[in-house]
Design a protein around this motif. Structure first.
Motif, PDB file in Angstrom:
ATOM      1  N   VAL A  84       0.866  -1.180   0.000  1.00  0.00           N
ATOM      2  CA  VAL A  84       0.000   0.000   0.000  1.00  0.00           C
ATOM      3  C   VAL A  84       0.902   1.229   0.000  1.00  0.00           C
ATOM      4  CG1 VAL A  84      -1.770   1.282   1.257  1.00  0.00           C
ATOM      5  CG2 VAL A  84      -1.827  -1.231   1.239  1.00  0.00           C
ATOM      6  N   PHE A  85       0.968   1.896  -1.149  1.00  0.00           N
ATOM      7  CA  PHE A  85       1.817   3.092  -1.282  1.00  0.00           C
ATOM      8  C   PHE A  85       1.049   4.319  -0.790  1.00  0.00           C
ATOM      9  CE2 PHE A  85       5.647   1.932  -3.629  1.00  0.00           C
ATOM     10  CZ  PHE A  85       5.325   0.665  -4.091  1.00  0.00           C
ATOM     11  N   LEU A  86       1.592   4.989   0.200  1.00  0.00           N
ATOM     12  CA  LEU A  86       1.001   6.221   0.733  1.00  0.00           C
ATOM     13  C   LEU A  86       1.549   7.387  -0.093  1.00  0.00           C
ATOM     14  CD1 LEU A  86       1.226   7.191   4.544  1.00  0.00           C
ATOM     15  CD2 LEU A  86       0.622   8.720   2.694  1.00  0.00           C
ATOM     16  N   GLY A  87       0.681   8.052  -0.841  1.00  0.00           N
ATOM     17  CA  GLY A  87       1.167   9.003  -1.830  1.00  0.00           C
ATOM     18  C   GLY A  87       1.618  10.359  -1.320  1.00  0.00           C
ATOM     19  N   SER A  88       1.333  10.684  -0.084  1.00  0.00           N
ATOM     20  CA  SER A  88       1.678  12.030   0.387  1.00  0.00           C
ATOM     21  C   SER A  88       2.957  12.026   1.215  1.00  0.00           C
ATOM     22  CB  SER A  88       0.541  12.604   1.235  1.00  0.00           C
ATOM     23  OG  SER A  88       0.937  13.841   1.789  1.00  0.00           O
ATOM     24  N   ALA A  89       3.810  12.991   0.919  1.00  0.00           N
ATOM     25  CA  ALA A  89       5.011  13.189   1.747  1.00  0.00           C
ATOM     26  C   ALA A  89       4.914  14.539   2.448  1.00  0.00           C
ATOM     27  CB  ALA A  89       6.261  13.115   0.883  1.00  0.00           C
ATOM     28  N   ARG A  90       3.698  15.053   2.545  1.00  0.00           N
ATOM     29  CA  ARG A  90       3.489  16.376   3.141  1.00  0.00           C
ATOM     30  C   ARG A  90       3.611  16.292   4.651  1.00  0.00           C
ATOM     31  NH1 ARG A  90      -0.834  19.792   4.604  1.00  0.00           N
ATOM     32  NH2 ARG A  90      -2.288  18.055   4.591  1.00  0.00           N
ATOM     33  N   ASP A  91       4.424  17.121   5.211  1.00  0.00           N
ATOM     34  CA  ASP A  91       4.656  17.056   6.652  1.00  0.00           C
ATOM     35  C   ASP A  91       4.478  18.443   7.267  1.00  0.00           C
ATOM     36  OD1 ASP A  91       5.258  15.961   9.060  1.00  0.00           O
ATOM     37  OD2 ASP A  91       7.423  16.062   8.804  1.00  0.00           O
ATOM     38  N   SER A  92       3.495  19.195   6.743  1.00  0.00           N
ATOM     39  CA  SER A  92       3.349  20.572   7.191  1.00  0.00           C
ATOM     40  C   SER A  92       1.884  20.972   7.165  1.00  0.00           C
ATOM     41  CB  SER A  92       4.133  21.493   6.257  1.00  0.00           C
ATOM     42  OG  SER A  92       3.640  21.335   4.940  1.00  0.00           O
ATOM     43  N   THR A  93       1.559  22.044   7.860  1.00  0.00           N
ATOM     44  CA  THR A  93       0.229  22.650   7.788  1.00  0.00           C
ATOM     45  C   THR A  93       0.421  24.164   7.679  1.00  0.00           C
ATOM     46  OG1 THR A  93       0.123  22.847  10.186  1.00  0.00           O
ATOM     47  CG2 THR A  93      -0.895  20.897   9.209  1.00  0.00           C
ATOM     48  N   PRO A  94      -0.545  24.967   7.139  1.00  0.00           N
ATOM     49  CA  PRO A  94      -1.750  24.477   6.493  1.00  0.00           C
ATOM     50  C   PRO A  94      -1.447  23.871   5.118  1.00  0.00           C
ATOM     51  CG  PRO A  94      -1.566  26.871   6.260  1.00  0.00           C
ATOM     52  CD  PRO A  94      -0.403  26.416   7.096  1.00  0.00           C
ATOM     53  N   PRO A  95      -2.399  23.241   4.416  1.00  0.00           N
ATOM     54  CA  PRO A  95      -3.751  22.991   4.918  1.00  0.00           C
ATOM     55  C   PRO A  95      -3.780  21.933   6.020  1.00  0.00           C
ATOM     56  CG  PRO A  95      -3.475  22.001   2.744  1.00  0.00           C
ATOM     57  CD  PRO A  95      -2.220  22.742   3.038  1.00  0.00           C
ATOM     58  N   ARG A  96      -4.780  22.042   6.886  1.00  0.00           N
ATOM     59  CA  ARG A  96      -4.967  21.089   7.979  1.00  0.00           C
ATOM     60  C   ARG A  96      -6.033  20.076   7.622  1.00  0.00           C
ATOM     61  NH1 ARG A  96      -2.582  22.390  12.638  1.00  0.00           N
ATOM     62  NH2 ARG A  96      -1.810  24.516  12.846  1.00  0.00           N
ATOM     63  N   PRO A  97      -6.047  18.895   8.219  1.00  0.00           N
ATOM     64  CA  PRO A  97      -5.004  18.354   9.080  1.00  0.00           C
ATOM     65  C   PRO A  97      -3.816  17.888   8.263  1.00  0.00           C
ATOM     66  CG  PRO A  97      -6.736  16.740   8.771  1.00  0.00           C
ATOM     67  CD  PRO A  97      -7.176  17.976   8.050  1.00  0.00           C
ATOM     68  N   ALA A  98      -2.696  17.676   8.901  1.00  0.00           N
ATOM     69  CA  ALA A  98      -1.515  17.230   8.177  1.00  0.00           C
ATOM     70  C   ALA A  98      -1.728  15.825   7.635  1.00  0.00           C
ATOM     71  CB  ALA A  98      -0.306  17.243   9.102  1.00  0.00           C
TER      72      ALA A  98
ATOM     73  N   PRO B 251      -1.836  -6.621 -10.504  1.00  0.00           N
ATOM     74  CA  PRO B 251      -2.925  -5.642 -10.399  1.00  0.00           C
ATOM     75  C   PRO B 251      -2.564  -4.468  -9.503  1.00  0.00           C
ATOM     76  CG  PRO B 251      -3.415  -7.572  -9.083  1.00  0.00           C
ATOM     77  CD  PRO B 251      -2.146  -7.870  -9.816  1.00  0.00           C
ATOM     78  N   SER B 252      -3.120  -3.313  -9.830  1.00  0.00           N
ATOM     79  CA  SER B 252      -2.939  -2.145  -8.975  1.00  0.00           C
ATOM     80  C   SER B 252      -4.288  -1.459  -8.802  1.00  0.00           C
ATOM     81  CB  SER B 252      -1.919  -1.181  -9.589  1.00  0.00           C
ATOM     82  OG  SER B 252      -2.312  -0.789 -10.881  1.00  0.00           O
ATOM     83  N   ALA B 253      -4.574  -1.083  -7.584  1.00  0.00           N
ATOM     84  CA  ALA B 253      -5.808  -0.355  -7.287  1.00  0.00           C
ATOM     85  C   ALA B 253      -5.480   1.123  -7.151  1.00  0.00           C
ATOM     86  CB  ALA B 253      -6.421  -0.871  -5.989  1.00  0.00           C
ATOM     87  N   ILE B 254      -6.314   1.955  -7.748  1.00  0.00           N
ATOM     88  CA  ILE B 254      -6.135   3.403  -7.635  1.00  0.00           C
ATOM     89  C   ILE B 254      -7.087   3.910  -6.553  1.00  0.00           C
ATOM     90  CG2 ILE B 254      -6.445   5.615  -8.810  1.00  0.00           C
ATOM     91  CD1 ILE B 254      -5.723   4.159 -11.440  1.00  0.00           C
ATOM     92  N   VAL B 255      -6.519   4.520  -5.530  1.00  0.00           N
ATOM     93  CA  VAL B 255      -7.311   5.081  -4.431  1.00  0.00           C
ATOM     94  C   VAL B 255      -6.913   6.552  -4.288  1.00  0.00           C
ATOM     95  CG1 VAL B 255      -7.837   4.967  -1.964  1.00  0.00           C
ATOM     96  CG2 VAL B 255      -7.357   2.858  -3.237  1.00  0.00           C
ATOM     97  N   THR B 256      -7.843   7.447  -4.562  1.00  0.00           N
ATOM     98  CA  THR B 256      -7.534   8.873  -4.427  1.00  0.00           C
ATOM     99  C   THR B 256      -8.439   9.499  -3.372  1.00  0.00           C
ATOM    100  OG1 THR B 256      -9.066   9.564  -6.170  1.00  0.00           O
ATOM    101  CG2 THR B 256      -6.787   9.066  -6.825  1.00  0.00           C
ATOM    102  N   TYR B 257      -8.010  10.641  -2.902  1.00  0.00           N
ATOM    103  CA  TYR B 257      -8.771  11.342  -1.867  1.00  0.00           C
ATOM    104  C   TYR B 257      -8.461  12.822  -1.959  1.00  0.00           C
ATOM    105  CZ  TYR B 257      -4.259  11.533   0.411  1.00  0.00           C
ATOM    106  OH  TYR B 257      -2.940  11.773   0.669  1.00  0.00           O
ATOM    107  N   SER B 258      -9.291  13.603  -1.289  1.00  0.00           N
ATOM    108  CA  SER B 258      -8.984  15.029  -1.167  1.00  0.00           C
ATOM    109  C   SER B 258      -9.734  15.580   0.026  1.00  0.00           C
ATOM    110  CB  SER B 258      -9.365  15.792  -2.435  1.00  0.00           C
ATOM    111  OG  SER B 258     -10.767  15.901  -2.532  1.00  0.00           O
ATOM    112  N   ALA B 259      -9.356  16.781   0.402  1.00  0.00           N
ATOM    113  CA  ALA B 259     -10.068  17.453   1.481  1.00  0.00           C
ATOM    114  C   ALA B 259     -11.363  18.058   0.944  1.00  0.00           C
ATOM    115  CB  ALA B 259      -9.186  18.536   2.084  1.00  0.00           C
ATOM    116  N   GLY B 260     -11.470  18.187  -0.356  1.00  0.00           N
ATOM    117  CA  GLY B 260     -12.641  18.789  -0.981  1.00  0.00           C
ATOM    118  C   GLY B 260     -13.627  17.743  -1.474  1.00  0.00           C
ATOM    119  N   GLN B 261     -14.504  18.192  -2.386  1.00  0.00           N
ATOM    120  CA  GLN B 261     -15.662  17.352  -2.712  1.00  0.00           C
ATOM    121  C   GLN B 261     -15.456  16.363  -3.856  1.00  0.00           C
ATOM    122  OE1 GLN B 261     -18.944  19.705  -4.191  1.00  0.00           O
ATOM    123  NE2 GLN B 261     -17.547  21.273  -4.966  1.00  0.00           N
ATOM    124  N   TRP B 262     -14.341  16.411  -4.575  1.00  0.00           N
ATOM    125  CA  TRP B 262     -14.223  15.545  -5.746  1.00  0.00           C
ATOM    126  C   TRP B 262     -13.408  14.285  -5.492  1.00  0.00           C
ATOM    127  CZ3 TRP B 262     -18.057  17.006  -8.340  1.00  0.00           C
ATOM    128  CH2 TRP B 262     -18.383  18.355  -8.480  1.00  0.00           C
ATOM    129  N   GLY B 263     -12.817  14.185  -4.346  1.00  0.00           N
ATOM    130  CA  GLY B 263     -12.161  12.927  -3.955  1.00  0.00           C
ATOM    131  C   GLY B 263     -10.954  12.554  -4.802  1.00  0.00           C
TER     132      GLY B 263
END
Ligand SMILES: Cc1cc2nc3c(=O)[nH]c(=O)nc-3n(C[C@H](O)[C@H](O)[C@H](O)COP(=O)(O)O)c2cc1C
Length: 163
Positions: free
Chosen positions: A5-19, A113-125
């Motif tokens: 399971v590859f975690l795509g974010s390397a963001r370690d700062s805020t904002p935007p919150r939550p980290a 096989p690879s599964a694509i899982v996306t997310y966002s803080a907003g409404q389009w995921g």
């Protein structure tokens, strides 16, 4: 089956919150994979020292690549499939995920096989990022499955532990 399971974010700062919303999305993926009796191993770009200036694992002479790259190369080869978790940054997939994956040759991922899982803080995921991931993952040699997961407002949908 053995999934990375590859975690795509390397963001370690805020904002935007939550980290790093990605931590809870990846945790949710691990929970779902293990609940079905499979093994899930989290790959966190913040924990992998790729060695500074970009140099792919396959560009090194045998045994000369940084140890974390060789270790991940072995894990990719041994895995049966992948879950690619990405935030949407400016309507595109995570540069951290692309950067990490660019270190490895397509033959390691081939026909798995690879599964694509996306997310966002907003409404389009992250749906727009997901479309680009299809082409990227195909070029990488693994097979993005038809069904995709998009999680809008991941900060409301999931607890920190992925529940
Ligand atoms: C550089 C940057 C670009 C972003 N672009 C988008 C975007 O195009 N669409 C969107 O829905 N959210 C966007 N966001 C908001 C992210 O959905 C939100 O920050 C989320 O927490 C990112 O995931 P992460 O916390 O795991 O890094 C962006 C955030 C950043 C930092």
């Amino acid at each position: 089956m053995n999934y990375l399971v590859f975690l795509g974010s390397a963001r370690d700062s805020t904002p935007p919150r939550p980290a790093r919303l990605g931590a809870r999305v990846a945790a949710a993926c691990c929970r779902l994979v293990t609940a079905r009796g499979h093994r899930a191993t989290l790959v966190d770009p913040l924990e992998i020292d790729t060695g500074g200036v970009f140099k792919p694992q396959f560009a090194y002479a045998e045994g000369r690549a940084p140890a974390p790259l060789d270790a991940l190369a072995k894990m990719i080869t041994q895995a049966d499939g992948y879950v690619m978790v990405s935030p949407e940054y400016n309507h595109a997939m995570s540069p951290a995920l692309a950067h990490l994956l660019n270190h490895f040759g397509a033959s390691r991922f081939a026909f798995k096989p690879s599964a694509i899982v996306t997310y966002s803080a907003g409404q389009w995921g992250g749906a727009r990022a997901a479309m680009g991931m299809r082409g990227f993952l195909s070029e990488l040699g693994c097979l993005p499955v038809s069904a995709m997961v998009h999680i809008p407002k991941a900060q409301e949908a999931l607890a920190e532990d992925g529940a």
